[in-house]
Design a protein around this motif. Sequence first.
Motif, PDB file in Angstrom:
ATOM      1  N   GLU A 214       0.818  -1.207   0.000  1.00  0.00           N
ATOM      2  CA  GLU A 214       0.000   0.000   0.000  1.00  0.00           C
ATOM      3  C   GLU A 214       0.859   1.268   0.000  1.00  0.00           C
ATOM      4  OE1 GLU A 214      -1.564   1.080   4.132  1.00  0.00           O
ATOM      5  OE2 GLU A 214      -1.227  -1.066   4.282  1.00  0.00           O
ATOM      6  N   PRO A 215       0.384   2.340  -0.633  1.00  0.00           N
ATOM      7  CA  PRO A 215       1.142   3.589  -0.637  1.00  0.00           C
ATOM      8  C   PRO A 215       1.159   4.219   0.746  1.00  0.00           C
ATOM      9  CG  PRO A 215      -1.021   3.926  -1.579  1.00  0.00           C
ATOM     10  CD  PRO A 215      -0.878   2.448  -1.366  1.00  0.00           C
ATOM     11  N   GLY A 216       2.086   5.127   0.995  1.00  0.00           N
ATOM     12  CA  GLY A 216       2.170   5.746   2.310  1.00  0.00           C
ATOM     13  C   GLY A 216       3.074   6.953   2.341  1.00  0.00           C
ATOM     14  N   LYS A 217       3.484   7.312   3.551  1.00  0.00           N
ATOM     15  CA  LYS A 217       4.245   8.539   3.755  1.00  0.00           C
ATOM     16  C   LYS A 217       5.574   8.530   3.020  1.00  0.00           C
ATOM     17  CE  LYS A 217       2.405   9.344   8.397  1.00  0.00           C
ATOM     18  NZ  LYS A 217       2.778   9.447   9.832  1.00  0.00           N
ATOM     19  N   ARG A 218       6.210   7.378   2.959  1.00  0.00           N
ATOM     20  CA  ARG A 218       7.536   7.317   2.343  1.00  0.00           C
ATOM     21  C   ARG A 218       7.476   7.793   0.900  1.00  0.00           C
ATOM     22  NH1 ARG A 218      10.388   3.747  -0.797  1.00  0.00           N
ATOM     23  NH2 ARG A 218      12.626   3.618  -0.394  1.00  0.00           N
ATOM     24  N   GLU A 219       6.554   7.228   0.133  1.00  0.00           N
ATOM     25  CA  GLU A 219       6.422   7.617  -1.262  1.00  0.00           C
ATOM     26  C   GLU A 219       6.036   9.086  -1.390  1.00  0.00           C
ATOM     27  OE1 GLU A 219       5.429   4.890   0.040  1.00  0.00           O
ATOM     28  OE2 GLU A 219       6.426   3.335  -1.112  1.00  0.00           O
ATOM     29  N   HIS A 220       5.134   9.540  -0.500  1.00  0.00           N
ATOM     30  CA  HIS A 220       4.686  10.933  -0.555  1.00  0.00           C
ATOM     31  C   HIS A 220       5.857  11.888  -0.368  1.00  0.00           C
ATOM     32  CE1 HIS A 220       3.092  14.724   1.118  1.00  0.00           C
ATOM     33  NE2 HIS A 220       2.098  14.524   0.266  1.00  0.00           N
ATOM     34  N   ARG A 221       6.723  11.601   0.580  1.00  0.00           N
ATOM     35  CA  ARG A 221       7.868  12.487   0.826  1.00  0.00           C
ATOM     36  C   ARG A 221       8.810  12.510  -0.370  1.00  0.00           C
ATOM     37  NH1 ARG A 221       9.815  12.069   7.160  1.00  0.00           N
ATOM     38  NH2 ARG A 221       7.761  12.314   8.100  1.00  0.00           N
ATOM     39  N   ILE A 222       9.063  11.344  -0.932  1.00  0.00           N
ATOM     40  CA  ILE A 222       9.941  11.278  -2.100  1.00  0.00           C
ATOM     41  C   ILE A 222       9.350  12.095  -3.246  1.00  0.00           C
ATOM     42  CG2 ILE A 222      10.840   9.730  -3.889  1.00  0.00           C
ATOM     43  CD1 ILE A 222      11.034   7.570  -1.671  1.00  0.00           C
ATOM     44  N   GLN A 223       8.061  11.910  -3.492  1.00  0.00           N
ATOM     45  CA  GLN A 223       7.396  12.631  -4.580  1.00  0.00           C
ATOM     46  C   GLN A 223       7.383  14.140  -4.316  1.00  0.00           C
ATOM     47  OE1 GLN A 223       3.766  10.476  -4.147  1.00  0.00           O
ATOM     48  NE2 GLN A 223       4.148   9.152  -5.915  1.00  0.00           N
ATOM     49  N   TYR A 224       7.123  14.524  -3.076  1.00  0.00           N
ATOM     50  CA  TYR A 224       7.070  15.945  -2.723  1.00  0.00           C
ATOM     51  C   TYR A 224       8.412  16.615  -3.011  1.00  0.00           C
ATOM     52  CZ  TYR A 224       6.240  20.167   0.049  1.00  0.00           C
ATOM     53  OH  TYR A 224       6.087  21.470   0.456  1.00  0.00           O
ATOM     54  N   MET A 225       9.500  15.973  -2.596  1.00  0.00           N
ATOM     55  CA  MET A 225      10.826  16.553  -2.830  1.00  0.00           C
ATOM     56  C   MET A 225      11.138  16.627  -4.319  1.00  0.00           C
ATOM     57  SD  MET A 225      13.241  15.102   0.269  1.00  0.00           S
ATOM     58  CE  MET A 225      12.756  13.373   0.163  1.00  0.00           C
ATOM     59  N   LEU A 226      10.820  15.563  -5.044  1.00  0.00           N
ATOM     60  CA  LEU A 226      11.063  15.569  -6.488  1.00  0.00           C
ATOM     61  C   LEU A 226      10.272  16.683  -7.166  1.00  0.00           C
ATOM     62  CD1 LEU A 226      10.965  11.722  -7.179  1.00  0.00           C
ATOM     63  CD2 LEU A 226      12.957  13.205  -7.498  1.00  0.00           C
ATOM     64  N   ASN A 227       9.017  16.846  -6.758  1.00  0.00           N
ATOM     65  CA  ASN A 227       8.174  17.886  -7.340  1.00  0.00           C
ATOM     66  C   ASN A 227       8.749  19.275  -7.081  1.00  0.00           C
ATOM     67  OD1 ASN A 227       5.752  19.936  -6.720  1.00  0.00           O
ATOM     68  ND2 ASN A 227       5.129  18.560  -8.382  1.00  0.00           N
ATOM     69  N   LYS A 228       9.188  19.529  -5.856  1.00  0.00           N
ATOM     70  CA  LYS A 228       9.748  20.833  -5.508  1.00  0.00           C
ATOM     71  C   LYS A 228      11.067  21.095  -6.232  1.00  0.00           C
ATOM     72  CE  LYS A 228       6.563  22.304  -2.734  1.00  0.00           C
ATOM     73  NZ  LYS A 228       5.737  23.485  -3.104  1.00  0.00           N
ATOM     74  N   LEU A 229      11.743  20.020  -6.615  1.00  0.00           N
ATOM     75  CA  LEU A 229      12.994  20.164  -7.363  1.00  0.00           C
ATOM     76  C   LEU A 229      12.751  20.280  -8.867  1.00  0.00           C
ATOM     77  CD1 LEU A 229      15.223  17.612  -5.415  1.00  0.00           C
ATOM     78  CD2 LEU A 229      15.490  20.099  -5.450  1.00  0.00           C
ATOM     79  N   GLY A 230      11.464  20.265  -9.271  1.00  0.00           N
ATOM     80  CA  GLY A 230      11.134  20.503 -10.668  1.00  0.00           C
ATOM     81  C   GLY A 230      10.855  19.274 -11.500  1.00  0.00           C
ATOM     82  N   TYR A 231      10.776  18.102 -10.865  1.00  0.00           N
ATOM     83  CA  TYR A 231      10.509  16.880 -11.626  1.00  0.00           C
ATOM     84  C   TYR A 231       9.002  16.662 -11.758  1.00  0.00           C
ATOM     85  CZ  TYR A 231      15.470  16.086 -11.059  1.00  0.00           C
ATOM     86  OH  TYR A 231      16.837  16.230 -11.101  1.00  0.00           O
ATOM     87  N   ASP A 232       8.610  16.046 -12.854  1.00  0.00           N
ATOM     88  CA  ASP A 232       7.199  15.922 -13.218  1.00  0.00           C
ATOM     89  C   ASP A 232       6.551  14.745 -12.490  1.00  0.00           C
ATOM     90  OD1 ASP A 232       4.761  16.207 -14.419  1.00  0.00           O
ATOM     91  OD2 ASP A 232       5.357  15.272 -16.326  1.00  0.00           O
ATOM     92  N   VAL A 233       6.136  14.982 -11.258  1.00  0.00           N
ATOM     93  CA  VAL A 233       5.480  13.944 -10.471  1.00  0.00           C
ATOM     94  C   VAL A 233       4.600  14.608  -9.420  1.00  0.00           C
ATOM     95  CG1 VAL A 233       7.423  13.796  -8.841  1.00  0.00           C
ATOM     96  CG2 VAL A 233       5.855  11.863  -9.080  1.00  0.00           C
ATOM     97  N   LYS A 234       3.449  14.009  -9.147  1.00  0.00           N
ATOM     98  CA  LYS A 234       2.550  14.501  -8.109  1.00  0.00           C
ATOM     99  C   LYS A 234       2.802  13.750  -6.808  1.00  0.00           C
ATOM    100  CE  LYS A 234      -1.263  15.769 -11.201  1.00  0.00           C
ATOM    101  NZ  LYS A 234      -2.693  15.513 -11.529  1.00  0.00           N
ATOM    102  N   ALA A 235       2.647  14.452  -5.695  1.00  0.00           N
ATOM    103  CA  ALA A 235       2.845  13.837  -4.382  1.00  0.00           C
ATOM    104  C   ALA A 235       1.540  13.192  -3.922  1.00  0.00           C
ATOM    105  CB  ALA A 235       3.324  14.873  -3.374  1.00  0.00           C
ATOM    106  N   ASP A 236       1.220  12.028  -4.518  1.00  0.00           N
ATOM    107  CA  ASP A 236      -0.036  11.358  -4.192  1.00  0.00           C
ATOM    108  C   ASP A 236       0.163  10.099  -3.346  1.00  0.00           C
ATOM    109  OD1 ASP A 236       1.082   9.612  -5.997  1.00  0.00           O
ATOM    110  OD2 ASP A 236      -0.432   9.904  -7.563  1.00  0.00           O
TER     111      ASP A 236
END
Length: 285
Positions: A214-236
């Motif tokens: 199941e998805p969770g906080k770990r994936e969300h944090r990774i996605q959030y950082m990638l998004n803020k760094l300009g990579y094309d991904v949503k923090a879902d």
Amino acid sequence: MQIAARESTEIAALASPGDTLSSTPKQTPQPTPSPPPPDFDNLISFYKLEADRYYNDCGYSSNHYAYTEDELYMLAQLIYGEARGESLKGKIAVANVVMNRVLSRGYPGHTIKTVITAPGQFTGYSSSTKPNAACISAARQVLDEEVWVIPQNVYFFHSNKGLAEGESWGTHRYYARIGVHAFYTENYGGRNRNGEIPPARYARAYQWPQDGCEPGKREHRIQYMLNKLGYDVKADGYFGETTKDAIVAFQADYKIKADGVAGPVSIEALIKAFGVNEYSAEFGS
């Protein structure tokens, strides 16, 4: 004399009340030291703990054991006595049997010492044995990295019982042969019985959550950082192809092996690129 007296009076007038003239210069006040940066190891540990939760949710039993150096040495002695001529896999398999017993709720004895020294069990063990480097290394892989090469309900092995290949040994069901040893399962309590080999600590900590749990906080944090760094991904919080592609792009930009796995090197680089202080402020740990 009058000029000298006037100069002395003028110099004294420059001093503030209570000051005394001295040839020693005043010390410059030292700046207040900055608070220490966030504990980076602690930030990384979040990902291990989250992944451990997923690992347990997926049905595996814990392979954690807080060992002492004496216990590690004893396990290496056991490996030497029972499997010194075996491959690394064969050495680890023998150690896994010991640890499956230690960690089982249904098997008597919950320490390495009580399991190894139980009467009539590991006849190859001797407290006077001096294990070689290969056996010590195998013991460390089991205790530090939690490497398992057999399922968690394999509790027995033998090298020669006169049994046909694949034949049960009493109530113990045949699992596989590794080198000279045949290994057998038994359904004691407290260990996973699905017959699958659990992933090692590295895989559990950094890869397992990406493979269907199941998805969770770990994936969300990774996605959030990638998004803020300009990579094309949503923090879902869901690890899919888009997230994997973003990780691959990040790894390529930062000269990391671009395999799409958010392993320890990638996590460290990602947090540093995002900003350690910013990370701590955003997520709190």
